[in-house]
Write an enzyme that holds these catalytic residues in place. Sequence first.
Site, PDB file in Angstrom:
ATOM      1  N   TYR A 154       0.074 -43.020 -26.082  1.00 61.46           N
ATOM      2  CA  TYR A 154       0.014 -43.910 -27.258  1.00 61.46           C
ATOM      3  C   TYR A 154       1.360 -44.030 -27.965  1.00 61.46           C
ATOM      4  O   TYR A 154       1.616 -45.016 -28.642  1.00 61.46           O
ATOM      5  CB  TYR A 154      -1.066 -43.431 -28.238  1.00 61.46           C
ATOM      6  CG  TYR A 154      -2.451 -43.816 -27.770  1.00 61.46           C
ATOM      7  CD1 TYR A 154      -3.039 -45.000 -28.184  1.00 61.46           C
ATOM      8  CD2 TYR A 154      -3.147 -43.003 -26.874  1.00 61.46           C
ATOM      9  CE1 TYR A 154      -4.293 -45.371 -27.730  1.00 61.46           C
ATOM     10  CE2 TYR A 154      -4.395 -43.368 -26.419  1.00 61.46           C
ATOM     11  CZ  TYR A 154      -4.967 -44.555 -26.842  1.00 61.46           C
ATOM     12  OH  TYR A 154      -6.198 -44.925 -26.379  1.00 61.46           O
ATOM     13  N   GLU A 165     -11.675 -40.995 -27.090  1.00 55.91           N
ATOM     14  CA  GLU A 165     -11.405 -40.610 -25.692  1.00 55.91           C
ATOM     15  C   GLU A 165     -11.483 -39.089 -25.518  1.00 55.91           C
ATOM     16  O   GLU A 165     -11.993 -38.602 -24.501  1.00 55.91           O
ATOM     17  CB  GLU A 165     -10.050 -41.184 -25.248  1.00 55.91           C
ATOM     18  CG  GLU A 165     -10.154 -42.702 -25.047  1.00 55.91           C
ATOM     19  CD  GLU A 165      -8.866 -43.485 -25.272  1.00 55.91           C
ATOM     20  OE1 GLU A 165      -7.770 -42.921 -25.114  1.00 55.91           O
ATOM     21  OE2 GLU A 165      -8.954 -44.681 -25.623  1.00 55.91           O
TER      22      GLU A 165
HETATM   23  C1  HEM Z   1      -3.928 -48.721 -30.085  1.00 62.72           C
HETATM   24  C2  HEM Z   1      -3.569 -48.805 -28.801  1.00 62.72           C
HETATM   25  C3  HEM Z   1      -4.319 -49.552 -27.739  1.00 62.72           C
HETATM   26  C4  HEM Z   1      -5.157 -50.623 -27.860  1.00 62.72           C
HETATM   27  C5  HEM Z   1      -5.580 -51.362 -29.111  1.00 62.72           C
HETATM   28  C6  HEM Z   1      -5.615 -50.952 -26.526  1.00 62.72           C
HETATM   29  C7  HEM Z   1      -6.485 -51.987 -26.239  1.00 62.72           C
HETATM   30  C8  HEM Z   1      -6.989 -52.260 -24.988  1.00 62.72           C
HETATM   31  C9  HEM Z   1      -7.939 -53.313 -24.703  1.00 62.72           C
HETATM   32  C10 HEM Z   1      -8.528 -54.272 -25.722  1.00 62.72           C
HETATM   33  C11 HEM Z   1      -8.208 -53.259 -23.383  1.00 62.72           C
HETATM   34  C12 HEM Z   1      -9.175 -54.159 -22.607  1.00 62.72           C
HETATM   35  C13 HEM Z   1     -10.518 -53.473 -22.592  1.00 62.72           C
HETATM   36  C14 HEM Z   1     -11.537 -54.288 -21.845  1.00 62.72           C
HETATM   37  O1  HEM Z   1     -12.189 -55.125 -22.450  1.00 62.72           O
HETATM   38  O2  HEM Z   1     -11.694 -54.085 -20.652  1.00 62.72           O
HETATM   39  C15 HEM Z   1      -7.415 -52.199 -22.820  1.00 62.72           C
HETATM   40  C16 HEM Z   1      -7.392 -51.869 -21.482  1.00 62.72           C
HETATM   41  C17 HEM Z   1      -6.426 -51.037 -20.948  1.00 62.72           C
HETATM   42  N1  HEM Z   1      -5.586 -50.210 -21.629  1.00 62.72           N
HETATM   43 FE1  HEM Z   1      -5.348 -50.088 -23.615  1.00 62.72          FE
HETATM   44  N2  HEM Z   1      -5.050 -50.101 -25.619  1.00 62.72           N
HETATM   45  C18 HEM Z   1      -4.255 -49.222 -26.326  1.00 62.72           C
HETATM   46  C19 HEM Z   1      -3.518 -48.187 -25.791  1.00 62.72           C
HETATM   47  C20 HEM Z   1      -3.345 -47.949 -24.441  1.00 62.72           C
HETATM   48  C21 HEM Z   1      -2.505 -46.927 -23.875  1.00 62.72           C
HETATM   49  C22 HEM Z   1      -1.733 -45.889 -24.680  1.00 62.72           C
HETATM   50  C23 HEM Z   1      -2.571 -47.054 -22.527  1.00 62.72           C
HETATM   51  C24 HEM Z   1      -1.843 -46.236 -21.478  1.00 62.72           C
HETATM   52  C25 HEM Z   1      -0.636 -46.508 -21.110  1.00 62.72           C
HETATM   53  C26 HEM Z   1      -3.463 -48.157 -22.235  1.00 62.72           C
HETATM   54  C27 HEM Z   1      -3.815 -48.608 -20.973  1.00 62.72           C
HETATM   55  C28 HEM Z   1      -4.790 -49.549 -20.720  1.00 62.72           C
HETATM   56  C29 HEM Z   1      -5.151 -49.978 -19.379  1.00 62.72           C
HETATM   57  C30 HEM Z   1      -4.512 -49.489 -18.076  1.00 62.72           C
HETATM   58  C31 HEM Z   1      -6.184 -50.899 -19.526  1.00 62.72           C
HETATM   59  C32 HEM Z   1      -6.900 -51.667 -18.418  1.00 62.72           C
HETATM   60  C33 HEM Z   1      -6.081 -52.867 -18.141  1.00 62.72           C
HETATM   61  C34 HEM Z   1      -6.706 -53.801 -17.150  1.00 62.72           C
HETATM   62  O3  HEM Z   1      -7.641 -53.422 -16.451  1.00 62.72           O
HETATM   63  O4  HEM Z   1      -6.241 -54.946 -17.074  1.00 62.72           O
HETATM   64  N3  HEM Z   1      -3.924 -48.676 -23.414  1.00 62.72           N
HETATM   65  N4  HEM Z   1      -6.683 -51.599 -23.820  1.00 62.72           N
END
Ligand code: HEM
Length: 403
Positions: free
Chosen positions: A98, A140
Amino acid sequence: MLSAPSVPIVRATLATVGASLDAITELFYRRLFEEHPDLLRNLFNRTNQAGGTQRRALAGAVAAFATVLVERPGERPDAVLGRIAHKHASLGVTADQYTVVGRHLMGAVADVLGDAVTPEVAAAWDEVYWLMANALIALEARLYAGARVDDGQVWREMEIAERTEESVDAASFVLRRPDGLPTEPFAPGQYVGVQVELPDGARQIRQYSLSAAPGHKTWRITVKRERSADGSLPEGEVSTWLHTHARPGHVLRVSLPFGDLVLPRDDSPLLLASAGIGITPLLSMLDHLGDVSPNRPVTVVHADRSPAHPAHRHEQAELAERLPHSPVHVWYEAGAGDVGESRVHLHEGRADLGGLTLPRDTTAYLCGPLPFMRAVRGDLLARGLSPAAVHYEVFGPDLWLGN
Ligand code: HEM
Ligand SMILES: Cc1cc2nc3c(=O)[nH]c(=O)nc-3n(C[C@H](O)[C@H](O)[C@H](O)COP(=O)(O)OP(=O)(O)OC[C@H]3O[C@@H](n4cnc5c(N)ncnc54)[C@H](O)[C@@H]3O)c2cc1C
């Protein structure tokens, strides 16, 4: 809760930030992946990046969260984060990641908005980011603790025990632990992540719902081979790899199961409405209900293009036979035909719930393409179901969040 000095600043800049979120998230991901190319190859879904859907899901989530903070401070803003936390947990996202994400996201806000970002504005939005990040980290941590694993340690090797061709374009894979022990428990409706090494060496991850009830020594997933409708786009990367290479005896890298589409704890009547490959999580629910509460009223609805396509159609009808109060309605866009199951009502055209009898206290579960789910949800709300009683799973980034 947002601090008192930050509330008016976030409220005053919400529209400006909101209007630029697309540009902000585009720059954010570009910078993140320039600095950490391994994240794009081995963690993020690179097709979602190319199509821009992940960017829109992130922007929608940030906007929804900030809006709740300033407009409806009495509401728990982390209610919008449950789905994201489950997705992150299935990927093994860790708390320390994060910091790097926050640095690039806040850097992109400053660069896109330029002079509008005074130190006070930057500090207020940094607070929004960390409220969101800390809420996600806490959710998480709870999911990892529930699965009895350390932060992010969700990946396992699973051996393919069986492969079955379910239809012209879907195959199911039964997975077992190589050490012969029972598979970890899960709730019907949940999914696993599958990571495969593609020809260019990238290790891409996709999610697959578990398509049979828990309580067996194995898990089962059913994968539809994704092809572009008119051939203008590349074939789906992971589904094509699995259809081409995955055979009994092969070992796959699979995550523990996560997902927030789970059955309610009460005994309300249920509607399970799926379209296409969206049948998978609802089939697991139907299988489970036959095991644990066969007298529950469950209406099953499925829509598909034609009788040649549906995976698990006969299995769905057989599972419904175990529940005496469980009519099955199937719609085919073309050629309803007669498939000979007595409990199944066949219809032609697009699914239309108008003629079905559904109790007012029904809890509904939807899974399929967005237009299908929007239409069914609209029908259900018009019949008096509360929005809270309609649950859904999207087989991609959730673009409903921002609506
Ligand atoms: C406040 C911080 C964050 C927010 C608001 C956020 C938000 C989101 C959202 C809205 C999704 C799509 C969920 C869905 O509907 O499937 C998502 C997926 C994902 N997030 Fe985050 N995220 C955050 C932090 C992180 C961090 C720190 C990582 C790691 C590096 C990360 C990695 C991912 C990955 C790999 C996906 C799936 C992407 C995909 O399948 O296309 N996220 N996140
Ligand atoms: C919670 C969840 C559960 C799921 N459960 C299941 C399940 O049970 N069964 C199942 O089959 N799937 C399921 N999915 C979907 C699955 O995770 C994959 O998204 C699916 O298999 C496609 O992955 P892929 O790598 O084959 O295709 P991708 O490479 O991700 O491509 C997807 C589509 O995009 C098109 N495309 C390629 N390039 C571009 C581009 N540049 N721009 C726009 N479009 C492009 C491709 O032609 C293809 O049609 C689930 C998804 C989620 C999130």
